[in-house]
Write an enzyme that holds these catalytic residues in place. Sequence first.
Site, mmCIF file in Angstrom:
data_model
loop_
_atom_site.group_PDB
_atom_site.id
_atom_site.type_symbol
_atom_site.label_atom_id
_atom_site.label_comp_id
_atom_site.label_asym_id
_atom_site.label_seq_id
_atom_site.Cartn_x
_atom_site.Cartn_y
_atom_site.Cartn_z
ATOM 1 N N SER A 102 -4.619 -0.170 14.286
ATOM 2 C CA SER A 102 -5.298 1.130 14.331
ATOM 3 C C SER A 102 -5.876 1.342 15.722
ATOM 4 C CB SER A 102 -6.446 1.142 13.312
ATOM 5 O OG SER A 102 -7.304 2.246 13.529
ATOM 6 N N ALA A 126 -10.774 -6.364 12.098
ATOM 7 C CA ALA A 126 -9.543 -6.665 11.342
ATOM 8 C C ALA A 126 -8.318 -6.097 12.057
ATOM 9 C CB ALA A 126 -9.645 -6.092 9.925
ATOM 10 N N LYS A 127 -8.436 -4.871 12.564
ATOM 11 C CA LYS A 127 -7.278 -4.228 13.185
ATOM 12 C C LYS A 127 -6.952 -4.835 14.550
ATOM 13 C CE LYS A 127 -5.942 -1.347 9.992
ATOM 14 N NZ LYS A 127 -4.807 -1.765 9.161
ATOM 15 N N TYR A 138 -13.679 -3.140 10.208
ATOM 16 C CA TYR A 138 -12.314 -2.604 10.300
ATOM 17 C C TYR A 138 -11.731 -2.799 11.699
ATOM 18 C CZ TYR A 138 -8.665 1.048 9.685
ATOM 19 O OH TYR A 138 -7.480 1.760 9.601
ATOM 20 N N GLY A 181 0.835 -1.212 0.000
ATOM 21 C CA GLY A 181 0.000 0.000 0.000
ATOM 22 C C GLY A 181 0.860 1.250 0.000
ATOM 23 N N ALA A 182 1.968 1.211 -0.739
ATOM 24 C CA ALA A 182 2.971 2.282 -0.644
ATOM 25 C C ALA A 182 2.879 3.315 -1.761
ATOM 26 C CB ALA A 182 4.370 1.677 -0.605
HETATM 27 N N1 LIG Z 1 -5.103 7.303 8.049
HETATM 28 C C1 LIG Z 1 -5.384 6.947 9.281
HETATM 29 O O1 LIG Z 1 -5.879 7.745 10.090
HETATM 30 C C2 LIG Z 1 -5.116 5.539 9.751
HETATM 31 C C3 LIG Z 1 -5.327 5.254 11.107
HETATM 32 C C4 LIG Z 1 -5.091 3.976 11.572
HETATM 33 C C5 LIG Z 1 -4.636 2.987 10.711
HETATM 34 N N2 LIG Z 1 -4.431 3.270 9.402
HETATM 35 C C6 LIG Z 1 -3.948 2.174 8.545
HETATM 36 O O2 LIG Z 1 -2.743 2.563 7.918
HETATM 37 C C7 LIG Z 1 -2.647 1.936 6.643
HETATM 38 C C8 LIG Z 1 -2.426 2.988 5.564
HETATM 39 O O3 LIG Z 1 -3.506 3.914 5.611
HETATM 40 P P1 LIG Z 1 -3.552 5.260 4.752
HETATM 41 O O4 LIG Z 1 -4.317 6.241 5.568
HETATM 42 O O5 LIG Z 1 -2.211 5.609 4.233
HETATM 43 O O6 LIG Z 1 -4.538 4.771 3.568
HETATM 44 P P2 LIG Z 1 -4.642 5.171 2.021
HETATM 45 O O7 LIG Z 1 -6.027 4.819 1.637
HETATM 46 O O8 LIG Z 1 -4.171 6.552 1.790
HETATM 47 O O9 LIG Z 1 -3.591 4.159 1.342
HETATM 48 C C9 LIG Z 1 -3.808 2.786 1.346
HETATM 49 C C10 LIG Z 1 -3.070 2.176 0.171
HETATM 50 O O10 LIG Z 1 -3.309 0.750 0.203
HETATM 51 C C11 LIG Z 1 -3.521 0.321 -1.130
HETATM 52 N N3 LIG Z 1 -4.275 -0.925 -1.163
HETATM 53 C C12 LIG Z 1 -5.589 -1.099 -0.873
HETATM 54 N N4 LIG Z 1 -5.961 -2.374 -1.093
HETATM 55 C C13 LIG Z 1 -4.855 -3.030 -1.521
HETATM 56 C C14 LIG Z 1 -4.596 -4.366 -1.917
HETATM 57 N N5 LIG Z 1 -5.577 -5.284 -1.903
HETATM 58 N N6 LIG Z 1 -3.352 -4.695 -2.312
HETATM 59 C C15 LIG Z 1 -2.359 -3.765 -2.341
HETATM 60 N N7 LIG Z 1 -2.545 -2.478 -1.972
HETATM 61 C C16 LIG Z 1 -3.773 -2.111 -1.576
HETATM 62 C C17 LIG Z 1 -4.276 1.469 -1.788
HETATM 63 O O11 LIG Z 1 -4.237 1.398 -3.204
HETATM 64 C C18 LIG Z 1 -3.575 2.680 -1.193
HETATM 65 O O12 LIG Z 1 -2.483 3.107 -1.981
HETATM 66 C C19 LIG Z 1 -3.945 1.135 6.457
HETATM 67 O O13 LIG Z 1 -3.734 -0.204 6.856
HETATM 68 C C20 LIG Z 1 -4.891 1.821 7.415
HETATM 69 O O14 LIG Z 1 -5.920 0.969 7.798
HETATM 70 C C21 LIG Z 1 -4.662 4.527 8.899
#
Ligand SMILES: NC(=O)c1ccc[n+]([C@@H]2O[C@H](COP(=O)([O-])OP(=O)(O)OC[C@H]3O[C@@H](n4cnc5c(N)ncnc54)[C@H](O)[C@@H]3O)[C@@H](O)[C@H]2O)c1
Length: 253
Positions: free
Chosen positions: A142, A157-158, A154, A13-14
């Site tokens: 999370s 899962a988390k 969610y 997810g980078a």
């Molecule tokens: N943003 C927040 O406040 C927050 C808080 C707690 C946890 N998180 C966790 O941190 C992580 C990153 O979150 P973010 O805010 O950067 O999200 P984001 O939506 O900006 O980025 C997520 C990325 O994951 C990719 N992705 C989704 N499904 C995929 C798959 N099946 N295979 C490969 N890549 C896939 C997407 O294309 C995207 O580039 C996630 O696991 C999210 O649940 C985020």
Amino acid sequence: MSTNEQRVAIVTGAARGIGAATAVRLAEEGRAVAVLDLDEASCADTVKKITAAGGKAIAVGCDVSDAGQVEAAVGRVAEELGAPTILVNNAGVLRDNLLFKMSESDWDTVMNVHLRGAFLMSRACQKHMVDAGFGRIVNLSSSSALGNRGQVNYSAAKAGMQGFTKTLAIELGKFGVTANAVAPGFIATDMTAATAERVGMGFDDFQKAAASQIPVQRVGQPADIANAVAFFTGDAAGFVSGQVMYVAGGPLN
Ligand SMILES: NC(=O)c1ccc[n+]([C@@H]2O[C@H](COP(=O)([O-])OP(=O)(O)OC[C@H]3O[C@@H](n4cnc5c(N)ncnc54)[C@H](O)[C@@H]3O)[C@@H](O)[C@H]2O)c1
């Protein structure tokens, strides 16, 4: 490995958000980085950021919930960059809804990307780590693991990511592999911007409202999480395993 050999990291997810910041940060730490996301082309910006700064990175297209794609992607990384011994399971999606309105597909999608994805990626990478006698796995949990209205899928899962992490730590410790989880609070990314839109708020107002509830009085940035991941993946963190670090601007319990 010799001390001069570059360790190889995969960040899922980078293409954007926390994963992109983490990939860049790990490259700054001297890692060669596989920037993995659903669409290979979407990884170009992150790869460019790394290579422009003199680092080494490749873009890898892969759906982490698909076993065949995961095997192929990890094989490609091993061939092109070397054995991946650092893995950050960061890919994530939201399908928020109250329980009575949640579809089976909303439930399954979230479970598949977060839990099945982390399982498949970890299983594919662990053999490289065991062979190397070194490994670092970091899973993105999370603050929602503690429960959050509208996120029964969610938060399950988390919370699952935390049990998964602790079990990896127990099973893989004797091979020099650590597993830890980072559990972010509110981080300003496309994911939280989409939530703001869903609840009918502008993103600025949404962030201000969130910040007012956070002890340090600001929302988090992707770099805040990347810093925590850099710590857990460091060579010096070999005695830290099975931990969940909340990175949320204050204590959570
Ligand atoms: N943003 C927040 O406040 C927050 C808080 C707690 C946890 N998180 C966790 O941190 C992580 C990153 O979150 P973010 O805010 O950067 O999200 P984001 O939506 O900006 O980025 C997520 C990325 O994951 C990719 N992705 C989704 N499904 C995929 C798959 N099946 N295979 C490969 N890549 C896939 C997407 O294309 C995207 O580039 C996630 O696991 C999210 O649940 C985020």
